[in-house]
Design an enzyme around this catalytic site. Structure first.
Site, short mmCIF file in Angstrom:
data_model
loop_
_atom_site.label_atom_id
_atom_site.label_comp_id
_atom_site.label_asym_id
_atom_site.label_seq_id
_atom_site.Cartn_x
_atom_site.Cartn_y
_atom_site.Cartn_z
N TYR A 106 16.65 48.93 -36.25
CA TYR A 106 15.29 48.89 -36.79
C TYR A 106 14.44 50.08 -36.34
CZ TYR A 106 15.78 44.27 -38.86
OH TYR A 106 16.17 43.22 -39.65
N GLU A 202 36.99 30.90 -19.36
CA GLU A 202 36.67 31.19 -20.76
C GLU A 202 35.47 30.40 -21.28
OE1 GLU A 202 38.58 30.29 -25.19
OE2 GLU A 202 39.90 30.28 -23.43
N ASP A 254 41.78 28.71 -22.23
CA ASP A 254 42.48 27.65 -22.96
C ASP A 254 43.94 28.01 -23.11
OD1 ASP A 254 40.29 26.01 -23.33
OD2 ASP A 254 39.82 26.75 -25.34
#
Length: 378
Positions: A106, A202, A254
């Site tokens: 921007y 995680e 995981d």
């Protein structure tokens, strides 16, 4: 190993990056003074120019470069954009302020600016080009993505930014939610650390579980939530904690191909960041969830997705890519090859929360305790 501290690292890096920016400006100025079309050399980031450097333990760029010269009309705009972003970075460093990637997009639309970007992906690419030119990460220019990770433990830091906060100290164990790894934390100096290891997990839910179960006290550890694939600022902080404080780093994810990838990026780096250094931690250890953990602890699992269930981005497809990556002499007989091979055989996956089948405390009191001993961190 208690009470370690490092001071001056961030200020030194800021000076180095400022000098690099000034050097870029001087080169462009001299080229114009010599009545030459200004230009910069940018290392090619094509897949053919990316390789694994086994000595560094990370992806790096090869020797191929691209010359972006104002002599070519097509290069006028991107070259101007690179120089404009370098000016933004220099101002941020001088004012000790930070910006987001979205801010930069921007800012280019401001009044009197003639180098507007069509969309943010364009400005992100230009920032990456500047990283390659300077051999410095966008975070070194005080330009950050959205923050989402957190740190917790007996670590006292001294802020170097934002303005008005310089010199203030904070212990990251003061907030039970953890301290957000945003620009102030990333640019902070380490004043004192009583922990002797770092555990990266995680999921934020498991990060919270570790705090509630007192894992940081039981194992004298700092905790970091990567919130999935660790943001670059988080990976850089992990690297700093490892190198500046000599903290051994273990990673828990995981039990699936995506978790393996998360650990691998922290340790070996990523293809997308092959043009940068100091974002990976080669000495870190992926500690689980292993496929053998699924078998050993009889964890609840679900079937991995394959191409019949998901045309693109399936678990099996990701696992195949990981198997190919680790199928090199450098990883022969390593835990990576062994566990990936077992995952290929099982074709099952599980989450860290699966340990809750044995009660909420099991993942810390049994699994984490066993893992720390298994990898030699106790």
């Amino acid at each position: 190993m208690s009470g370690r501290k490092t001071i001056g690292t961030i200020k030194m890096r800021n000076r180095q990056v400022t000098d690099s920016l000034k050097g870029l400006g001087t080169r462009i100025y001299d080229q114009i003074e010599d009545r030459k079309f200004p230009w910069v050399d940018i290392k090619s980031r094509t897949s053919q120019n990316i390789k694994m450097d086994e000595k560094l333990g990370q992806y790096v760029l090869g020797p191929k470069t691209i010359k972006r010269s104002a002599h070519n009309r097509r290069n006028l705009k991107p070259l101007s954009q690179i120089l404009w972003v370098s000016t933004v970075g220099k101002e941020l460093l001088e004012q000790n302020k930070t910006s987001t990637l979205r801010d930069v997009f921007y800012m280019a639309q401001g009044e009197g600016t003639e180098i507007q970007f069509a969309e943010q992906s364009e400005s992100d690419d230009i920032i990456t080009d500047l990283e390659t030119v300077l051999n410095a990460a966008r975070e070194d220019l005080h330009i950050y993505p959205k923050e989402r990770s957190a740190i917790f433990g007996d670590l006292t830091v001294e802020y170097t930014s934002p303005p008005g906060w310089e010199g203030q100290k904070r212990n990251t164990a003061l907030d039970p939610n953890g301290t957000v790894i945003g620009p102030p934390m990333t640019s902070a100096e380490f004043v004192k650390c009583q922990a002797d290891k770092l555990i990266v997990v995680e999921k934020h839910a498991m990060f919270t579980r570790f705090i509630e179960e007192g894992a940081y006290k039981k194992f004298n550890a700092l905790l970091i939530s990567s919130e999935g694939q660790a943001p670059r600022a988080t990976r850089k902080l992990i690297r700093r904690l490892s190198t500046e404080l000599d903290l051994p780093v273990m990673i828990l994810t995981d039990g699936d191909p995506w978790g393996i990838s998360i650990a691998s990026v922290i340790i070996h780096g990523s293809v997308n960041c092959a043009h940068l250094r100091d974002l990976n931690t080669p000495e870190a250890v992926w500690a689980g969830i292993y496929a053998s953990d699924i078998v050993k602890y009889k964890l609840p699992t679900v079937r991995m997705t394959d191409r019949t269930m998901q045309k693109r981005g399936s678990d099996v497809e990701k696992l195949d890519k990981l198997a190919q990556f680790f199928d090199t002499p450098a990883f022969k007989n390593t835990v990576w090859q062994k566990e990936i091979a077992l995952y290929e055989k099982l074709k099952r996956k599980c989450e860290l929360e699966a340990f809750s089948r044995y009660g909420l405390s099991f993942v810390v009191d049994k699994y984490l305790k066993d893992k720390i001993k298994e990898i030699g961190f106790s």
